[in-house]
Design a protein around this motif. Structure first.
Motif, PDB file in Angstrom:
ATOM      1  N   PHE A  47      49.483  59.556  10.079  1.00  0.00           N
ATOM      2  CA  PHE A  47      48.709  60.658   9.531  1.00  0.00           C
ATOM      3  C   PHE A  47      49.538  61.632   8.863  1.00  0.00           C
ATOM      4  O   PHE A  47      50.637  62.027   9.411  1.00  0.00           O
ATOM      5  CB  PHE A  47      47.926  61.264  10.735  1.00  0.00           C
ATOM      6  CG  PHE A  47      46.688  60.556  11.193  1.00  0.00           C
ATOM      7  CD1 PHE A  47      45.605  60.353  10.580  1.00  0.00           C
ATOM      8  CD2 PHE A  47      47.023  59.569  12.409  1.00  0.00           C
ATOM      9  CE1 PHE A  47      44.517  59.500  11.192  1.00  0.00           C
ATOM     10  CE2 PHE A  47      46.260  58.662  12.700  1.00  0.00           C
ATOM     11  CZ  PHE A  47      44.940  58.604  11.974  1.00  0.00           C
ATOM     12  N   LYS A  48      49.265  62.517   7.877  1.00  0.00           N
ATOM     13  CA  LYS A  48      49.862  63.423   7.097  1.00  0.00           C
ATOM     14  C   LYS A  48      49.992  64.468   8.134  1.00  0.00           C
ATOM     15  O   LYS A  48      51.205  65.315   8.136  1.00  0.00           O
ATOM     16  CB  LYS A  48      49.071  63.756   5.749  1.00  0.00           C
ATOM     17  CG  LYS A  48      49.999  64.848   4.831  1.00  0.00           C
ATOM     18  CD  LYS A  48      49.319  64.990   3.642  1.00  0.00           C
ATOM     19  CE  LYS A  48      50.231  66.122   2.699  1.00  0.00           C
ATOM     20  NZ  LYS A  48      49.560  66.143   1.546  1.00  0.00           N
ATOM     21  N   ARG A  49      49.103  64.820   8.864  1.00  0.00           N
ATOM     22  CA  ARG A  49      48.884  66.332   9.564  1.00  0.00           C
ATOM     23  C   ARG A  49      48.947  65.675  11.169  1.00  0.00           C
ATOM     24  O   ARG A  49      47.806  64.925  11.338  1.00  0.00           O
ATOM     25  CB  ARG A  49      48.106  67.019   9.206  1.00  0.00           C
ATOM     26  CG  ARG A  49      48.234  67.896   7.941  1.00  0.00           C
ATOM     27  CD  ARG A  49      47.504  69.117   7.544  1.00  0.00           C
ATOM     28  NE  ARG A  49      46.189  68.510   7.417  1.00  0.00           N
ATOM     29  CZ  ARG A  49      45.730  68.173   6.077  1.00  0.00           C
ATOM     30  NH1 ARG A  49      46.450  68.158   5.120  1.00  0.00           N
ATOM     31  NH2 ARG A  49      44.575  67.618   5.673  1.00  0.00           N
ATOM     32  N   VAL A  51      47.615  65.764  15.162  1.00  0.00           N
ATOM     33  CA  VAL A  51      46.701  66.626  16.006  1.00  0.00           C
ATOM     34  C   VAL A  51      47.459  66.761  17.189  1.00  0.00           C
ATOM     35  O   VAL A  51      48.192  65.748  17.664  1.00  0.00           O
ATOM     36  CB  VAL A  51      45.533  65.572  16.136  1.00  0.00           C
ATOM     37  CG1 VAL A  51      44.808  66.017  17.253  1.00  0.00           C
ATOM     38  CG2 VAL A  51      44.889  65.272  15.124  1.00  0.00           C
ATOM     39  N   HIS A 144      55.494  62.456  16.922  1.00  0.00           N
ATOM     40  CA  HIS A 144      55.446  63.723  16.037  1.00  0.00           C
ATOM     41  C   HIS A 144      56.578  63.579  15.161  1.00  0.00           C
ATOM     42  O   HIS A 144      57.766  63.103  15.373  1.00  0.00           O
ATOM     43  CB  HIS A 144      55.735  64.991  16.621  1.00  0.00           C
ATOM     44  CG  HIS A 144      54.387  65.231  17.783  1.00  0.00           C
ATOM     45  ND1 HIS A 144      53.169  65.682  17.430  1.00  0.00           N
ATOM     46  CD2 HIS A 144      54.373  65.143  19.065  1.00  0.00           C
ATOM     47  CE1 HIS A 144      52.488  65.807  18.449  1.00  0.00           C
ATOM     48  NE2 HIS A 144      53.125  65.456  19.464  1.00  0.00           N
ATOM     49  N   SER A 178      37.684  65.326  16.775  1.00  0.00           N
ATOM     50  CA  SER A 178      37.351  66.043  15.293  1.00  0.00           C
ATOM     51  C   SER A 178      36.408  67.288  15.447  1.00  0.00           C
ATOM     52  O   SER A 178      36.308  67.873  14.464  1.00  0.00           O
ATOM     53  CB  SER A 178      36.989  65.175  14.077  1.00  0.00           C
ATOM     54  OG  SER A 178      35.923  64.533  14.704  1.00  0.00           O
ATOM     55  N   ASP A 379      39.489  59.704  11.810  1.00  0.00           N
ATOM     56  CA  ASP A 379      39.744  61.123  11.359  1.00  0.00           C
ATOM     57  C   ASP A 379      39.860  61.700  12.617  1.00  0.00           C
ATOM     58  O   ASP A 379      38.571  62.044  13.256  1.00  0.00           O
ATOM     59  CB  ASP A 379      39.011  61.693  10.194  1.00  0.00           C
ATOM     60  CG  ASP A 379      39.585  63.065   9.831  1.00  0.00           C
ATOM     61  OD1 ASP A 379      40.178  63.602  10.606  1.00  0.00           O
ATOM     62  OD2 ASP A 379      38.669  63.590   8.975  1.00  0.00           O
ATOM     63  N   GLY A 381      40.567  65.068  13.105  1.00  0.00           N
ATOM     64  CA  GLY A 381      40.210  66.494  12.688  1.00  0.00           C
ATOM     65  C   GLY A 381      41.150  67.021  11.664  1.00  0.00           C
ATOM     66  O   GLY A 381      41.201  68.081  11.056  1.00  0.00           O
ATOM     67  N   GLU A 382      42.287  66.145  11.520  1.00  0.00           N
ATOM     68  CA  GLU A 382      43.256  66.778  10.314  1.00  0.00           C
ATOM     69  C   GLU A 382      43.206  65.261   9.105  1.00  0.00           C
ATOM     70  O   GLU A 382      44.272  65.615   8.265  1.00  0.00           O
ATOM     71  CB  GLU A 382      44.617  66.763  11.021  1.00  0.00           C
ATOM     72  CG  GLU A 382      44.495  67.790  12.060  1.00  0.00           C
ATOM     73  CD  GLU A 382      44.617  69.042  11.324  1.00  0.00           C
ATOM     74  OE1 GLU A 382      44.608  69.219  10.157  1.00  0.00           O
ATOM     75  OE2 GLU A 382      44.297  70.055  12.010  1.00  0.00           O
ATOM     76  N   GLY A 383      42.231  64.650   8.903  1.00  0.00           N
ATOM     77  CA  GLY A 383      42.080  63.773   7.703  1.00  0.00           C
ATOM     78  C   GLY A 383      42.321  62.479   8.173  1.00  0.00           C
ATOM     79  O   GLY A 383      42.872  62.224   9.278  1.00  0.00           O
TER      80      GLY A 383
END
Length: 440
Positions: A47-49, A51, A144, A178, A379, A381-383
Motif C-alpha cells: 500500500f502507498k499509505r 494504516v 512500515h 476503513s 482498502d 482506509g488509505e486507498g
C-alpha cells in the motif's frame, strides 16, 4: 531484489475477538481436511499509505467476532485412523499480529515485485511451532516502509478457507478498518461445514482421476514431480491482457465459445509441456481448482467461507497436446469442468471419508485461480493496493489479478532454471501447435 531484514520493535501480540464468541468445536469437512491443504495461504499486499497498527488490530478484533474460528486453534479430533481428522477449537485465543519496520520504499519494492524471491519470507513473522496444527490459523504482519507506505502479509490456514472464503474475510476486515463506527459485514459468514458431510454409508460413484496415477505406455525413467523438486527453480511471471486473451481465442479453430480462464489455462498447460520437452507418449494432467458452491444441490449457503472447491482434471498425451490446435486443449479444459456435478462432489467427499489421498502430481500441472475473487479489492482506509500477490512463487501455477485491469491475468509459477527462459517465451507466443504452425 533482496529484501533487508525487518526490525521488530516488540514481540508479536495475539488479537482476540473484541466481544464474546461461541466456544465450541468446529467440524471441518473432508474437503477442508485434505492432506494437500494442510498449509497456510500467504498473501502479500503493498500500500502507498500505511494504516496505523492500532487501527488494524482494532478492526481485526471486530471482524474476529464474526469470523471467530480464525481466532481459534486447529487440532486433531481423535476421530478416524490414527486421530488424523482435523477440527477447530473455537477458543477465542486470537490471531498472531506482528509489527515491523523496513528500510525500503514502496517504489523500490515495486521495481522488484514482479517475481517473488525467498527474501520476501522475511515479511511474514515466522512462528516457531513443532507442527502445522500448532500455528495459529491467522498470522498477520504489517511492515512500515520508509516512504510512509506499508506491506501487509496475511497467512490463513487453508483448512479453514479457500480463495473465495479468504477474500470474503479480508474484505470484511478492510470494511471494518476503513469506516467508523462499526458497520455490518458485507456478507455474514456461514460457519457450518456439515452441509458437506459424507453420506452414510459412503458411496463412491466416480473414479476421481485427479487422485489416481495415469497408466503410461512404457515405464517412466523418473517421476516428473520428483524431477522438478530436485531442480533449481526460478519464478516466471507473464501478464495476459484482454487483447492477448482475445488473440489466443482466435486460434481456437474451429471456433469454440470459451472463457478467458479456459483459454489461458490451456495455453499455459501446453507451454509447460513444451518447455519441459516431455516425452511425446507421456500421459499428463492439468489439475485446476473449480468452485462448486453453485454446483451442489442445494447450493452452499451465501457466506460459506470454507473449502468449496474440487480439482478438475484434464488429461492428454504430450503428443496430442502439442500437435493439436488450440481447440483441442481448450476442449479438454471444458470437458474437465463439465464433469463436475453434485454427485461427483458427494462421491469425492465419501472417498475422502474412507481413505486419505493426495492429488496425483506424478505428471501434472496444477493451477490455482486467485483472479476475479476480489482479493485485490482491499482498502483499509488509505486507498487500494499497489500490488497484490503471493509471498512466494511455488511449483504450482497461480492466476493472479492485475491491479487496475479486471479482465487481465498474471500467471506466476516456478520452473527449472534451465528451461525458464524457454517457458516464458512460449507463454508470450500465440503459438498453436504444429497443426497450425508455431510462433507468433
Amino acid at each position: 531484489m533482496e529484501i533487508p531484514d525487518c526490525y521488530y520493535p516488540s514481540e508479536p501480540v495475539l488479537v482476540a475477538p473484541g466481544g464474546p464468541t461461541p466456544k465450541h468445536t468446529l467440524y471441518l469437512s473432508n474437503l477442508d481436511d485434505q492432506i494437500f491443504l494442510r498449509f497456510s495461504i500467504k498473501y502479500l499486499y503493498l500500500f502507498k499509505r500505511a494504516v496505523g497498527a492500532e487501527i488494524l488490530k482494532l478492526s481485526l478484533s471486530r471482524v474476529l467476532e464474526e469470523y471467530y474460528p480464525l481466532a481459534g486453534r486447529v487440532r486433531a479430533s481423535g476421530e478416524g485412523d490414527r486421530g488424523e481428522k482435523l477440527e477447530v477449537d473455537c477458543n477465542g485465543e486470537g490471531a498472531l499480529f506482528a509489527e515491523a519496520f523496513l528500510d525500503l520504499t514502496a517504489a523500490e519494492f515495486l521495481e522488484g515485485c514482479r517475481r517473488p524471491n525467498r527474501s520476501w519470507r522475511k515479511l511474514l513473522y515466522r512462528v516457531d511451532a513443532p507442527s502445522f496444527v500448532a500455528v495459529p490459523p491467522l498470522v498477520v504482519q504489517v511492515t512500515h516502509l520508509q516512504c510512509g507506505g506499508m506491506i501487509l502479509c496475511i497467512a490463513i490456514c487453508h483448512c479453514l478457507c479457500d480463495g473465495i472464503g479468504s477474500a470474503q474475510f479480508l474484505q470484511a476486515w478492510a470494511a471494518q478498518a476503513s469506516v467508523k463506527p462499526v458497520v455490518d459485514l458485507p456478507i455474514s459468514p456461514f460457519h457450518c461445514r456439515h452441509v458437506l458431510k459424507p453420506r452414510v454409508p459412503p458411496h463412491i460413484t466416480f473414479s476421481h482421476p485427479e487422485f489416481t496415477s495415469l497408466p503410461q505406455p512404457e515405464p517412466l525413467p523418473f517421476l516428473l514431480s520428483q524431477f522438478l523438486q530436485c531442480q533449481h527453480l526460478v519464478p516466471i511471471s507473464a501478464t495476459f491482457t484482454p487483447e492477448d486473451i482475445l488473440r489466443l481465442k482466435k486460434l481456437c479453430v474451429p471456433s469454440l465459445k470459451c472463457t478467458s480462464f479456459e483459454t489461458v489455462a490451456a495455453h499455459v498447460w501446453r507451454s509447460w509441456a513444451r518447455a519441459l520437452d516431455l516425452p511425446p507418449s507421456l500421459q499428463i494432467k492439468l489439475l485446476f481448482s473449480f468452485n462448486v458452491r453453485e454446483k451442489l444441490e442445494p447450493e452452499l449457503p451465501e457466506g460459506f467461507y470454507g473449502n468449496g472447491f474440487v480439482l478438475a482434471c484434464a488429461e492428454s498425451t504430450v503428443e496430442q497436446l502439442l500437435n493439436s490446435n488450440t481447440h483441442y486443449s481448450v476442449k479438454q479444459v471444458q470437458e474437465a469442468k463439465g464433469r463436475i456435478t453434485d454427485e461427483l462432489v458427494r462421491s469425492l467427499v465419501d472417498m475422502l471419508e474412507m481413505r486419505k489421498v493426495k492429488p496425483d502430481l506424478s505428471a501434472s500441472l496444477v493451477i490455482s485461480q486467485w483472479s476475479k475473487l476480489g482479493l485485490e479489492d482491499l482498502d483499509f482506509g488509505e486507498g487500494g493496493p499497489l500490488h497484490m500477490g503471493p509471498l512466494a512463487s511455488e511449483i504450482y501455477c497461480l492466476f493472479l489479478p492485475v491491479i487496475g485491469d479486471f479482465y487481465a491475468f498474471n500467471v506466476l509459477m516456478s520452473m527449472p532454471e534451465k528451461v525458464a527462459d524457454k517457458f516464458e517465451q512460449y507463454l508470450k507466443e500465440s503459438w498453436s501447435g504444429e497443426g497450425e504452425g508455431e510462433g507468433g
